[in-house]
Design an enzyme around this catalytic site. Structure first.
Site, mmCIF file in Angstrom:
data_model
loop_
_atom_site.group_PDB
_atom_site.id
_atom_site.type_symbol
_atom_site.label_atom_id
_atom_site.label_comp_id
_atom_site.label_asym_id
_atom_site.label_seq_id
_atom_site.Cartn_x
_atom_site.Cartn_y
_atom_site.Cartn_z
ATOM 1 C CG ASN A 9 3.905 63.562 -44.567
ATOM 2 O OD1 ASN A 9 3.077 64.202 -45.834
ATOM 3 N ND2 ASN A 9 5.626 64.105 -45.064
ATOM 4 C CE LYS A 11 5.927 61.277 -46.063
ATOM 5 N NZ LYS A 11 7.755 60.066 -45.550
ATOM 6 C CG HIS A 98 8.529 65.887 -46.604
ATOM 7 N ND1 HIS A 98 9.550 64.814 -47.649
ATOM 8 C CD2 HIS A 98 8.754 65.827 -45.777
ATOM 9 C CE1 HIS A 98 9.703 63.563 -46.500
ATOM 10 N NE2 HIS A 98 9.016 64.029 -45.553
ATOM 11 C CD GLU A 100 8.917 61.287 -49.089
ATOM 12 O OE1 GLU A 100 8.160 61.810 -49.349
ATOM 13 O OE2 GLU A 100 9.510 60.745 -48.182
ATOM 14 C CD GLU A 170 10.457 64.759 -41.983
ATOM 15 O OE1 GLU A 170 9.596 64.294 -40.862
ATOM 16 O OE2 GLU A 170 10.639 64.464 -42.830
ATOM 17 N N GLY A 176 10.624 56.831 -43.255
ATOM 18 C CA GLY A 176 10.425 55.425 -44.238
ATOM 19 C C GLY A 176 11.366 54.356 -43.872
ATOM 20 C CB SER A 216 11.036 56.083 -38.476
ATOM 21 O OG SER A 216 11.547 54.990 -40.053
HETATM 22 P P1 PGA Z 1 7.411 58.201 -41.395
HETATM 23 O O1 PGA Z 1 8.325 59.817 -42.691
HETATM 24 O O2 PGA Z 1 7.164 58.642 -40.611
HETATM 25 O O3 PGA Z 1 7.278 57.236 -42.491
HETATM 26 O O4 PGA Z 1 9.326 58.025 -41.560
HETATM 27 C C1 PGA Z 1 8.170 60.517 -42.083
HETATM 28 C C2 PGA Z 1 8.095 61.927 -43.224
HETATM 29 O O5 PGA Z 1 8.493 61.781 -44.117
HETATM 30 O O6 PGA Z 1 7.426 63.542 -42.743
#
Ligand code: PGA
Length: 253
Positions: A9, A11, A98, A100, A170, A176, A216
């Site tokens: 992803n 983003k 997601h 976000e 998640e 992140g 992560s």
């Molecule tokens: P990350 O993000 O691997 O940077 O923690 C995962 C995601 O948001 O899908």
């Protein structure tokens, strides 16, 4: 056997040239190095999708994903992208819900249910994200919280169409942040999710459901996470922006 998927992803990262360079590196490495039966999905920004898709075609391991879509099929929704548009450029998967999008764009469980419907109606496969905040985890109500997200967005589906859904667990506190769920925490939640799905849609559908872990995920922790019996792959954010790291995660199986 359950389908294994590792999805990157991106983003809101990479301009078009950077995105195409990254895609070209990933395609080369996947073709040369990935022998296992893993589907590799690239979730690029909307404006990249046509060209990235052209580069993925021809490999039976690589698939194209969008990061969102409208719950409406067409009309006066300035700035939105619809499921029929995504289908018309041969998108395979679409990430839905997601954290976000839930947090910054206030997407609700009911709205996400509509997005899932429109995707399935256009033969697109949702990668439906769920997961709890740190506050919920510390209150130890994470299983109930995630099950409720699934119930409110997905339990109106027919068992038949549920077969095309992929889930991604998640935990928000791991996205992140560099703080990964332990392999045991991931396994426990994935097993609880599978059990919740089995209660509604039956054991066979639950057994065939692909549940990805995200948060992560890195080359260093992917082998242990992916070795858990109910973890069927990963949704990778930061580490998917580096071709070597991303393909090493793919090869963790
Ligand atoms: P990350 O993000 O691997 O940077 O923690 C995962 C995601 O948001 O899908």
């Amino acid at each position: 056997m359950r389908k294994k998927i590792v999805a990157g992803n991106w983003k809101m990262n990479n301009d078009l040239n950077e995105g195409l360079k990254l895609t070209s590196e990933i395609v080369g490495m996947v073709n040369d190095e990935v022998t296992d039966d893993v589907s590799v999905v690239i979730a690029a920004p909307f404006i990249h999708l046509t060209k990235v898709g052209d580069m993925l075609r021809g490999s039976d391991k690589l698939f194209l994903a969008a990061q969102n879509c409208s719950e409406h099929a067409s009309g006066a929704f300035t700035g939105e992208i619809s499921a029929p548009m995504l289908k018309s450029i041969q998108t395979d998967y679409v990430i839905i819900g997601h954290s976000e999008r839930r947090e910054y764009f206030k997407e609700t469980n009911a709205q996400l249910g509509k997005k899932v419907d429109i995707l399935l109606n256009h033969q697109l496969r949702p990668i439906f994200c769920c997961g709890e905040s740190l506050e919920v985890r510390e209150a130890e109500t994470h299983v109930e919280f995630v099950c409720q997200q699934l119930t409110e967005s997905l339990f109106h589906l027919e068992a038949e169409s549920f077969k095309d859904v992929v889930l991604a667990y998640e935990p928000i506190w791991a996205i992140g942040t560099g703080r990964t769920a332990s392999a045991q925490q991931a396994q426990d939640m994935h097993a609880a999710i599978r059990n919740h799905i089995a209660n509604k849609f039956g054991q066979e559908i639950a057994d065939n459901l692909t549940i990805l872990y995200g948060g992560s995920c890195k080359p260093g922790n992917a082998p242990e996470l992916f070795s858990q019996p109910d973890v069927d792959g990963g949704l990778i954010g930061g580490a998917s922006l580096k071709s070597r790291d991303f393909v090493d995660i793919v090869k963790s199986y």
